[in-house]
Design an enzyme around this catalytic site. Sequence first.
Site, PDB file in Angstrom:
ATOM      1  N   ASP A 758       0.784  -1.282  -0.127  1.00  0.00           N
ATOM      2  CA  ASP A 758      -0.115  -0.036  -0.125  1.00  0.00           C
ATOM      3  C   ASP A 758       0.978   1.234  -0.010  1.00  0.00           C
ATOM      4  O   ASP A 758       1.942   1.323   0.750  1.00  0.00           O
ATOM      5  CB  ASP A 758      -0.717   0.045   1.408  1.00  0.00           C
ATOM      6  CG  ASP A 758      -2.028   0.973   1.038  1.00  0.00           C
ATOM      7  OD1 ASP A 758      -2.090   1.826   0.333  1.00  0.00           O
ATOM      8  OD2 ASP A 758      -3.036   0.664   1.807  1.00  0.00           O
ATOM      9  N   HIS A 760      -0.477   4.458   0.291  1.00  0.00           N
ATOM     10  CA  HIS A 760      -1.026   5.816   0.768  1.00  0.00           C
ATOM     11  C   HIS A 760      -0.481   6.181   2.136  1.00  0.00           C
ATOM     12  O   HIS A 760      -0.342   5.286   3.071  1.00  0.00           O
ATOM     13  CB  HIS A 760      -2.725   5.550   0.965  1.00  0.00           C
ATOM     14  CG  HIS A 760      -3.166   5.073  -0.645  1.00  0.00           C
ATOM     15  ND1 HIS A 760      -3.142   3.764  -1.036  1.00  0.00           N
ATOM     16  CD2 HIS A 760      -3.533   5.771  -1.555  1.00  0.00           C
ATOM     17  CE1 HIS A 760      -3.646   3.749  -2.254  1.00  0.00           C
ATOM     18  NE2 HIS A 760      -4.166   4.849  -2.664  1.00  0.00           N
ATOM     19  N   SER A 811      -4.694  -4.633   2.292  1.00  0.00           N
ATOM     20  CA  SER A 811      -3.897  -4.102   3.265  1.00  0.00           C
ATOM     21  C   SER A 811      -4.314  -4.482   4.846  1.00  0.00           C
ATOM     22  O   SER A 811      -3.568  -4.835   5.670  1.00  0.00           O
ATOM     23  CB  SER A 811      -4.038  -2.737   3.613  1.00  0.00           C
ATOM     24  OG  SER A 811      -3.334  -1.742   2.500  1.00  0.00           O
TER      25      SER A 811
END
Length: 917
Positions: A758, A760, A811
Site C-alpha cells: 500500500d 497511501h 492491506s
Amino acid sequence: MKKNIQQLVLERILILDGAMGTMIQQYNLQEEDFRGERFAHTSGLLKGNNDLLCLTRPDVIQEIHRKYLEAGADIIETNTFSATTISMADYQVEASVDDINRAAVRLAREVADEYTAQNPDKPRFVAGAVGPTNKTCSMSPDVNNPAYRAVSYDELAAAYQQQMEVLLEEGVDTLLIETIFDSLNAKAAIYAAEQAMKRTGVEVPLMLSVTVSDIGGRTLSGQTLDAFLASVQHAPIFSIGLNCSFGARQLKPFLQQLAARAPYYISAYPNAGLPNSLGQYDQSPEDMEQEMAEYIDEGLVNIMGGCCGTTDAYIARYAALVAGVPPHRPAAKPDCMWLSGLELLEVKPEINFVNIGERCNVAGSRKFLRLVNEKKYDEALSIARAQVEDGALIIDVNMDDGLLDAREEMTTFLNLIASEPEIARVPVMIDSSKWEVIEAGLKCLQGKSIVNSISLKEGEESFLAHARSVKQYGAAVVVMAFDEQGQADTAARKIEVCERAYRLLVDRVGFNPHDIIFDPNVLAVATGIEEHNNYAVDFINATAWIRKNLPGAHVSGGVSNLSFSFRGNNFIREAMHAVFLYHAIQQGMDMGIVNPATSVLYTDIPADVLERIEDVVLNRRSDGAERLIELAETMKNQESSSEPSAQQIAQQAWRTASVQERLKHALVKGIGDFLEEDLAEALPLYDKAVDVIEGPLMEGMNHVGELFGAGKMFLPQVVKTARTMKRAVAILQPVIESEKHEGSASAGKVLVATVKGDVHDIGKNIVSVVMACNGYEIIDLGVMVPADKIIERAIAEKVDMIGLSGLITPSLEEMVYVATELEKRGLDFPLLIGGATTSKMHTALKIAPVYHAPVVHLKDASQNAGVAAQLLQPESKAALVAQLNRDYEELRGKSGLYRRETVSLEEAQKNKLNLFD
Ligand code: THG
C-alpha cells in the site's frame, strides 16, 4: 500410460534439478576440457562457457543429470542456458549453437528416459533451458545515449527461435525461459517460442522464471512482479516463478506476491542462501531444506528446485518434503484489464475512469511537434512527465506527421521513455494509423501496452491479421468504429461496427474481451452542420449499448475532438469536455484520451454556461450551437479586451472568499500555488497549527470524497487533491514542531507505517503530525513497509506502540500478517489500526484474535493521541483492554450479521474513496 507434466502437477509438487554451474565446478575442468578437439583452435578463452561441454565433455554433463535424477528430480534442465547466437558470440562459437542445443537435449533425454523406464510411476521430464542472454532489450548500455539499444527485439526473437526450434525438434518436454531480468527480452522469447512451436509442430508447456534484482522485488529493468504478470499475460503459460536472486528466505515475500496473483502453477528455485563475502553460496542443504519447507507449508509452490550454489545433496532432501503435501492452487484469472508500465494498472470497475494523456501527439500539440522536429527530446519527455504528474494513468504517443519518419521517432521516443522511471511507471498507448509504426512501438515496450488503433476500414482480412498480431505481441487494442463503408456516425452504425468487430476478435482471434477498447468516434459538435448535432448523443448511446451487450469490453474516445469548433476558447472547450465526460461516464465510458491538465470541473461551470453546453452536448435544442457560439464570442471579446476573461474570472473569483473557503477550494481543485500565503493567513485564526488541518483542510478532503462518490470527479483528480493536501501538511509541519513544548520529555515513542502493498500515506502523515503535536516521538517508516522491517525497527527503537495504516483492501490481510508475526516472535507492542479500509469489525474479527497485546482500531486521526495516552499508563491500559475485549466480543457475537454487512461495507467502499488511510 506415462503421465505428462500437466497431469502430474495436479497431483503433487514436482522437483526440478539444482544448479548446473555448481556441479560443473566440482569436476575442476580445465581450458582443454572446454575446447576438446572441436574448439582446439578457436581463439580466446573458452573456460567457463559451460554449454560447450555438451559437445566437449558430454560424459560430465550426463553424469550431472544422472545425479539429479538419482536425487529425485522429476524435471532436469538441458545445459543450454547460454546457447543462443547472442550469448555465444562473446566466445566466437555462435556457429555451433544448433549442435550444442541438439547434443544437450540428447544427453538429458537419454538419462531421463532411462530413469522413466526403471520406474514408469515416476516419469522424468526434460526442460529446455533458455536464459535471458547477456544483453538487455529495454535498457541502454550507453549512459550518454539512453535511446540506444545493444540488441533489438527482432534480433533477440530470431536468436531465441533458432535455439528453441532445435530444443523442440530434439524432444524437450517443456521450454523454461529462465532468469528473466528484462520483460522485453522475455516477451521476445515468448514470441519466439510460439513461432518455434508453429514451425516445428511440437507444442510443449511454457515455463517462465523471473529473477528479482533488488529487495523491492523489481526486475533489473524496473518492473514490479505484478507489472510483469501483465506483460506476459497473453502467453499460454504453464508455470511462472522465481529463481536465483536470493536465498529461499529472502525470496519468500516475492513468491507470496506472485503466487497470490499469478493464474498459473508456481515454481521456485532459489540460490543456496545469500552469497558470503567471497561470493560463494554456503547455506547447508539442511538450512535450505528448512526454508523450502516453509514454501510447502504455506501452499506456495508446484515446482521446486535450486539455483546458484545448490547440488544434488540439496535436491535429495526435497522428495521427503513434498511427499503427500497438496500443491499450490493457482489464483483465478483476472476478470479485468491488466496493463503495465513499470507498474501494474488494473482497470477495475472501481476506477470509474482511466484518463489517457493526449499531449505527446505531433498532430495534437504544436509544441510537441516542434520539439520532436527539433529533436529536443528532453523537453518532449517533460511533456510526458507533466502528464503523469497531472494524473494521466496512461500516455498516448503519436508521431504521425507527413514530414517525420514516424517509425523511427516512435522507437526513439519510447526508448527514451523507458529510461525515465516517473514516466515509464505508466502504460503507453501507441497511437498511429500506420501498422508498421505500431509494430515498431510494440517492440520497444516491456510493459503491457495498448495499440491505438485497428479497424475494419480495410475489411476483415487485414483486421484479423492485425488483431492476431496485437495478441501475439501481448497488447490491448483500441478498435475504432470504422468499417468498409467508412466512419460510423450514428448510434446504430457505431453499434453495428463494434458488435461485428467484437465477434471477430472474441470468436475468430480468441482475443481476451477485457483487452478490447471500443472507440465509437468522438466527433466535433456545434460545427454549424446540422447532421453533426447528435454526434455526442450518438456516442453516449452507443457507449451504453456496448457496455451492456459486449461483456468485458471498454469504451474510450478522443475527448478533445468534440470541441474543435471552439478552438481558441479553452474555457468553453474544457467545459464541454467536462460535460461530455459527466454524461458519457455515467453510461459506461471508462477510458478517454484527454488533456490531464484540464482544470474545469462539471460543478465549476456557471449555470448559464452549463445550460448552453448541455443543450449542445445533449442536442436539446436546434439552436443550441448558435447560442453556445454566441456565448463563446462574448467570452472571447472579453478575452481580447484587457478585461479578464470569464475563464479568468471563474478561476480567480475564489481568491476573494474567506481563507477557510480558499483553503478548501485549493484542496478540491488541487491548486498548490496559494497554499503558503493562505496557510500563513489562517494560522493566527487558530489555536494550534494542527487545528488548520483538522478544520478547513479536512473539510476540503471530505468534499472531495462526496464529489467522487457522486461521479463528479474522477480518480486522477482525486489524486491531485491528495497531493495538495500533502503539500499543505508539509508547510504546516515546521510550525507544529515549533509549537511542541521545547525540551519537554517525549510522551512516548510511536512507530507508524503504511503496510506492505500500500502506498497511501496522507492519513498516516496526519496522524503523525497530530501525535507529534501532543508530544509523541514519531518514527515514520513510510509506505509499503514489510512486516519484518516494522518489527525490527520497533524492537531496535524500543517503541511504545505501533501504528499500522492502509487504504486498500489487501492491506487488511497484511495487517493480520503483521500481527501474526508479532505474536510468533512473542512481542507485545500495542497495535493501532487505522485507514479507510480498516474497521472495528475487521479488527475484532481478524486482527485482535491473532495477537495477545492490545489492538485498537481508530476511526480518525483525532483519536490517536488519547488512545496512546491510555496505553501508556498501566491502569488506563487495563481499563482500555477490558473495554476493547467487551466491544470485540460483542462485535464477534454480531458476526453473523457482519457477514451481511460486509457486502454493503465493501459496496460502500467501492463507491467511496476515503483519503485518510
Ligand atoms: N480516438 C483514438 N485516438 C485518438 C483520437 C481519437 N488519437 C488522437 C486524438 N483523437 C486524440 N488526441 C487529441 C490530442 C489533442 C487534441 C485533440 C485530440 C487537441 N489539440 C489542440 C487543437 O488541435 O486545438 C492543439 C493545441 C496545441 O497545439 O497545443 O485538441 O478520437 N482512439
